[in-house]
Enzyme design. Sequence first.
Site, PDB file in Angstrom:
ATOM      1  N   GLU A  58       7.127  -5.653  -3.679  1.00 39.10           N
ATOM      2  CA  GLU A  58       6.287  -7.078  -4.063  1.00 39.10           C
ATOM      3  C   GLU A  58       6.738  -7.933  -4.927  1.00 39.10           C
ATOM      4  O   GLU A  58       6.836  -9.244  -4.554  1.00 39.10           O
ATOM      5  CB  GLU A  58       4.667  -6.604  -4.441  1.00 39.10           C
ATOM      6  CG  GLU A  58       3.949  -6.267  -3.682  1.00 39.10           C
ATOM      7  CD  GLU A  58       3.867  -4.530  -3.151  1.00 39.10           C
ATOM      8  OE1 GLU A  58       3.354  -4.093  -2.336  1.00 39.10           O
ATOM      9  OE2 GLU A  58       4.896  -4.186  -3.774  1.00 39.10           O
ATOM     10  N   HIS A 126      -6.763   0.796  -4.482  1.00 39.98           N
ATOM     11  CA  HIS A 126      -6.676  -0.209  -3.403  1.00 39.98           C
ATOM     12  C   HIS A 126      -7.850  -1.138  -3.353  1.00 39.98           C
ATOM     13  O   HIS A 126      -8.012  -1.656  -2.084  1.00 39.98           O
ATOM     14  CB  HIS A 126      -6.422   0.645  -2.172  1.00 39.98           C
ATOM     15  CG  HIS A 126      -5.317   1.722  -1.969  1.00 39.98           C
ATOM     16  ND1 HIS A 126      -5.066   2.476  -2.851  1.00 39.98           N
ATOM     17  CD2 HIS A 126      -4.006   1.190  -1.181  1.00 39.98           C
ATOM     18  CE1 HIS A 126      -3.823   3.095  -2.549  1.00 39.98           C
ATOM     19  NE2 HIS A 126      -3.130   2.476  -1.624  1.00 39.98           N
TER      20      HIS A 126
END
Length: 319
Positions: A58, A126
């Site tokens: 990321e 998550h």
Amino acid sequence: MTMAAAINTGFHEAMAADPKIVVLGEDVEDPIGGPFKTSKGLSTEFGRDRVRSTPIAEGTFAGTAVGLALGGYRPVAEIMFFDFITLALDQVINHAAKLRYMTGGATPTPILVTTVIGSSHFGAQHAQSLEAWFMHTPGINVIMPSNPVDAKGLLQSCLESPDPCLFIQHSGLLYSVKEPVEEGRYTIPLGRAATLRTGSDITLVTYGTGVAICSDAANALSAAGIEAEVIDLRSLVPLDLPTVMESVERTRRCVIVHEATEFCGPGAEISSRIHEKLFNELLAPVGRVGSMYTPVPFSKALNGFPTVDRVVAKVRELF
């Protein structure tokens, strides 16, 4: 359309009109088309020069997006789950959100960071709602739609913004609701809340999944003789405080509802602003209904998220 389809259509239309829009992220290319299918068909239509699946890194592709923005492009960086943005905070917060300011406007970085929250069935790493972190960071817009029509219009506004935008999608909304969505490109201005229901007794301020909860709570309260006004913020930055203040000044009571943790959540700032401006007008302190202050549990029986019953109970407490 579902919200996912509206977002996907919005990308197709915007990329056809603006060749400077490029998309980076994990699994965004076909045949996968993104983990939630919001980039489906983009690489097939526009090619891998403009839609590129990245490694699981990321920070790297967020930094690449900043560089592309400095080079005149409008990059989209898709962070698969909001939790993973922690790996790109330096690029998003210290670079994208600051460079326009640091150069007196000479180097705008119009990147769009898209991400997803709400997947508690994947566990605590998550499912976090981290929007308050970015509200606290000057230089980046924070957007969270609650329905397909708003999702497409807000997405287009983000793609036209000169500033970085964080576009948060809730996995529980991407496929749960369908509604007619206008064809072609249209915008919904950032920083303009929507009043979804008028009422004279209390104002319910919310966004994202809180919209359906507050709408159902308003129906339940109406049956008991309490008329609630429901406001969907849509944008957390810019924040439409005038609409909120005008409503609370009339109703003189307010409850703020969000899925983020109640402690230090977005509702804390909104509540503080209301108290500072309308303290002498309020009939009761501003109430808040958020998630409990724990990591998001895997078990639905333990989740502690806002519910209709919790909102109704908080409203009754204020009366």
